[in-house]
Motif scaffolding. Structure first.
Motif, short mmCIF file in Angstrom:
data_model
loop_
_atom_site.label_atom_id
_atom_site.label_comp_id
_atom_site.label_asym_id
_atom_site.label_seq_id
_atom_site.Cartn_x
_atom_site.Cartn_y
_atom_site.Cartn_z
N PRO A 192 0.86 -1.11 -0.03
CA PRO A 192 -0.01 -0.14 -0.04
C PRO A 192 0.75 1.39 0.03
O PRO A 192 2.03 1.26 0.77
CB PRO A 192 -0.83 0.03 1.48
N ILE A 193 0.47 2.26 -0.74
CA ILE A 193 1.21 3.50 -0.86
C ILE A 193 0.61 4.74 0.06
O ILE A 193 -0.59 4.90 -0.14
CB ILE A 193 1.29 3.72 -2.39
N ASP A 194 1.39 5.33 0.70
CA ASP A 194 0.94 6.47 1.50
C ASP A 194 0.57 7.58 0.52
O ASP A 194 1.71 8.17 0.01
CB ASP A 194 1.71 6.74 2.54
N LYS A 195 -0.60 8.06 0.37
CA LYS A 195 -0.89 8.82 -1.07
C LYS A 195 -0.81 10.42 -0.34
O LYS A 195 -0.97 11.33 -1.07
CB LYS A 195 -2.23 8.49 -1.32
N ASN A 196 -0.77 10.57 0.85
CA ASN A 196 -0.58 11.95 1.33
C ASN A 196 0.56 12.58 0.61
O ASN A 196 1.72 12.14 0.73
CB ASN A 196 -0.27 11.99 2.87
N LYS A 197 0.27 13.80 0.11
CA LYS A 197 1.21 14.39 -0.66
C LYS A 197 2.47 15.05 -0.08
O LYS A 197 3.59 15.14 -0.50
CB LYS A 197 0.71 15.57 -1.66
N ASN A 198 2.19 15.06 1.40
CA ASN A 198 3.59 15.51 2.39
C ASN A 198 4.26 14.33 2.74
O ASN A 198 5.36 14.33 3.33
CB ASN A 198 2.89 16.48 3.52
N SER A 199 3.82 13.19 2.62
CA SER A 199 4.62 11.89 3.02
C SER A 199 5.52 11.32 1.94
O SER A 199 5.23 11.29 0.79
CB SER A 199 3.52 10.93 3.33
N LEU A 200 6.75 11.56 2.53
CA LEU A 200 7.79 10.80 1.65
C LEU A 200 7.94 9.20 1.83
O LEU A 200 7.88 8.83 3.19
CB LEU A 200 9.31 11.40 2.11
N ASP A 234 7.21 10.19 -5.66
CA ASP A 234 6.14 11.29 -5.60
C ASP A 234 5.74 11.58 -7.09
O ASP A 234 6.15 10.63 -8.08
CB ASP A 234 6.86 12.52 -5.17
N SER A 235 4.76 12.16 -7.49
CA SER A 235 4.34 12.42 -8.65
C SER A 235 5.28 13.46 -9.20
O SER A 235 6.19 14.19 -8.30
CB SER A 235 2.92 13.11 -8.63
N GLY A 236 5.48 13.69 -10.59
CA GLY A 236 6.35 14.60 -11.23
C GLY A 236 6.95 14.21 -12.58
O GLY A 236 6.46 13.45 -13.22
N ILE A 237 8.24 14.55 -12.65
CA ILE A 237 8.68 14.28 -14.00
C ILE A 237 10.30 13.85 -13.83
O ILE A 237 10.74 14.58 -13.19
CB ILE A 237 8.58 15.46 -15.16
N CYS A 238 10.53 12.83 -14.70
CA CYS A 238 12.09 12.43 -14.45
C CYS A 238 12.77 12.27 -15.66
O CYS A 238 12.24 11.90 -16.80
CB CYS A 238 12.03 10.60 -13.95
N LYS A 260 2.69 9.05 -8.40
CA LYS A 260 3.45 8.67 -7.17
C LYS A 260 3.26 7.03 -6.98
O LYS A 260 1.95 6.51 -7.08
CB LYS A 260 2.78 9.35 -5.72
N GLY A 261 4.42 6.31 -6.76
CA GLY A 261 4.30 4.97 -6.44
C GLY A 261 4.42 4.09 -7.84
O GLY A 261 4.50 2.89 -7.82
N GLN A 262 4.36 4.93 -9.11
CA GLN A 262 4.69 4.20 -10.51
C GLN A 262 6.03 3.47 -10.32
O GLN A 262 7.07 4.11 -9.98
CB GLN A 262 4.58 5.17 -11.63
N LYS A 273 14.65 -1.64 8.47
CA LYS A 273 13.80 -2.44 7.37
C LYS A 273 12.42 -1.58 7.12
O LYS A 273 11.83 -1.08 7.66
CB LYS A 273 13.41 -3.78 7.82
N VAL A 274 12.50 -1.34 5.59
CA VAL A 274 11.29 -0.75 5.07
C VAL A 274 10.72 -1.43 3.93
O VAL A 274 11.42 -2.32 3.23
CB VAL A 274 11.60 0.69 4.75
N TYR A 275 9.49 -1.02 3.57
CA TYR A 275 8.85 -1.60 2.13
C TYR A 275 8.39 -0.53 1.49
O TYR A 275 7.91 0.66 1.83
CB TYR A 275 7.69 -2.52 2.77
N MET A 276 8.40 -0.85 0.14
CA MET A 276 8.00 0.03 -0.84
C MET A 276 6.59 0.85 -0.70
O MET A 276 5.58 0.03 -0.08
CB MET A 276 7.91 -0.47 -2.14
N GLY A 277 6.32 2.00 -0.78
CA GLY A 277 5.16 2.67 -0.38
C GLY A 277 4.97 3.29 1.06
O GLY A 277 4.24 3.90 1.39
N GLU A 278 5.88 2.55 2.06
CA GLU A 278 5.91 3.10 3.25
C GLU A 278 6.51 4.48 3.69
O GLU A 278 7.57 4.78 3.03
CB GLU A 278 6.69 2.09 4.13
N LYS A 279 5.81 5.28 4.51
CA LYS A 279 6.32 6.48 4.75
C LYS A 279 7.71 6.39 5.57
O LYS A 279 7.83 5.67 6.47
CB LYS A 279 5.33 7.09 5.79
#
Length: 295
Positions: A100-108, A172-176, A244-246, A284-290
């Protein structure tokens, strides 16, 4: 023995290291180091092993690997018998609900599964590889102008061991922008090796890009290859809008590392991660975790 911090249980755990016996012999014996320098760190060895892992004959390794390292196969899109090779399993996709991805725009968020170390107010000429061993950002990306943007900024290192999910994503959302590729060696990125080889990150094959994040500024995103990593595969489309999360790409077989650099005063890394980093423990962390917040 590699000890890391599990932020969910708030306990320290011992990492199960794939090939630990061989890693210890290679990096702690004169004969092993001689073999490493003459053959194992070379592209040819990793390319050959990658060819084997792409072949159908390697598929027998999958079930044994899953059993030995207690990998939860219920998260996979495919069943265990559907993988056509070991690399097919290694670069597996997961069902969306498993990360699950933390969708809050302020969350890294973490862009991948792995073990994280983080630093604030970084010195560009004295970045920490492991305790007592450092490197320069300009040597790492071979670009002095880009490196200077991250003076006194933040650095996040995410080490992926062979048992981890090996696809990496956008935080995050944006352009790479397009990826810059740098040729190099194929040393291991396991702590066993990092404590023995100066400047591994500046020696190994690596790729980097600038991600223009909507909420966290211009993020320098670096993927580092390692022993037996046949390829770093980029799956994103440069200079196009990203959510975000793509998915950004994936590693083929081997332990690997992602290093992120943020400009000064862009992010606030979570306190527990910073605390463990100061104590020289990975978390230890997982993808999508704050893992932090917008500054």
């Amino acid at each position: 023995m590699i000890k890391y911090y599990n932020r969910k249980t708030k306990n320290y755990e011992i990492e199960k290291v794939a090939g630990e016996k061989y890693l210890n012999w290679i990096y702690n014996s004169p004969m092993g180091m001689n073999l490493l320098e003459k053959f194992l760190k070379k592209k040819l060895f990793s390319k050959f092993y990658g060819f084997y892992c792409n072949s159908k004959i390697s598929s027998y390794k999958t079930k044994k690997f899953v059993t030995n390292f207690d990998i939860d196969i219920s998260h996979n899109e495919k069943s265990i018998n559907e993988f056509k090779s070991f690399n097919d399993f290694f670069s597996r996709k997961l069902v969306e609900s498993s990360r699950p991805i933390d969708k809050n725009k302020n969350s890294l968020i973490s862009p991948c599964d792995g073990r994280i170390t983080a630093f604030n107010d970084i010195n560009l000429d004295n970045l920490i590889q492991v305790k007592g061993i450092t490197y320069k950002l300009s040597d790492f990306i071979k670009n002095d102008i880009i490196a200077e943007k991250y003076k006194n900024g933040s650095c996040i290192i995410l080490r992926l061991c062979p048992t981890d999910y090996h696809r990496f994503h956008f935080l995050d959302s944006g352009i790479c922008e397009a990826t810059v590729k740098i040729k190099g060696s194929y040393y291991s990125v396991n702590p066993i090796a990092l404590n023995k080889i100066n400047g591994v990150f500046c020696e190994n094959k690596r790729e980097w890009s600038i991600f223009h994040s909507d909420n966290f500024g211009d993020v320098l995103y670096v993927e580092v290859g390692a022993t037996c990593v046949g390829s770093i595969i980029q799956t994103y489309s440069p200079n196009k809008r990203i959510s975000k999360g793509q998915e950004k790409g994936y590693f083929k077989f081997g332990g690997s590392t992602i290093v992120l650099f943020f400009e000064n005063n862009r992010i606030k890394i979570d306190d527990d991660i910073l605390k463990q980093s100061r104590l020289n423990f990975e978390t230890k962390v997982y993808m999508g975790e704050k893992i932090g917040l917008k500054f």
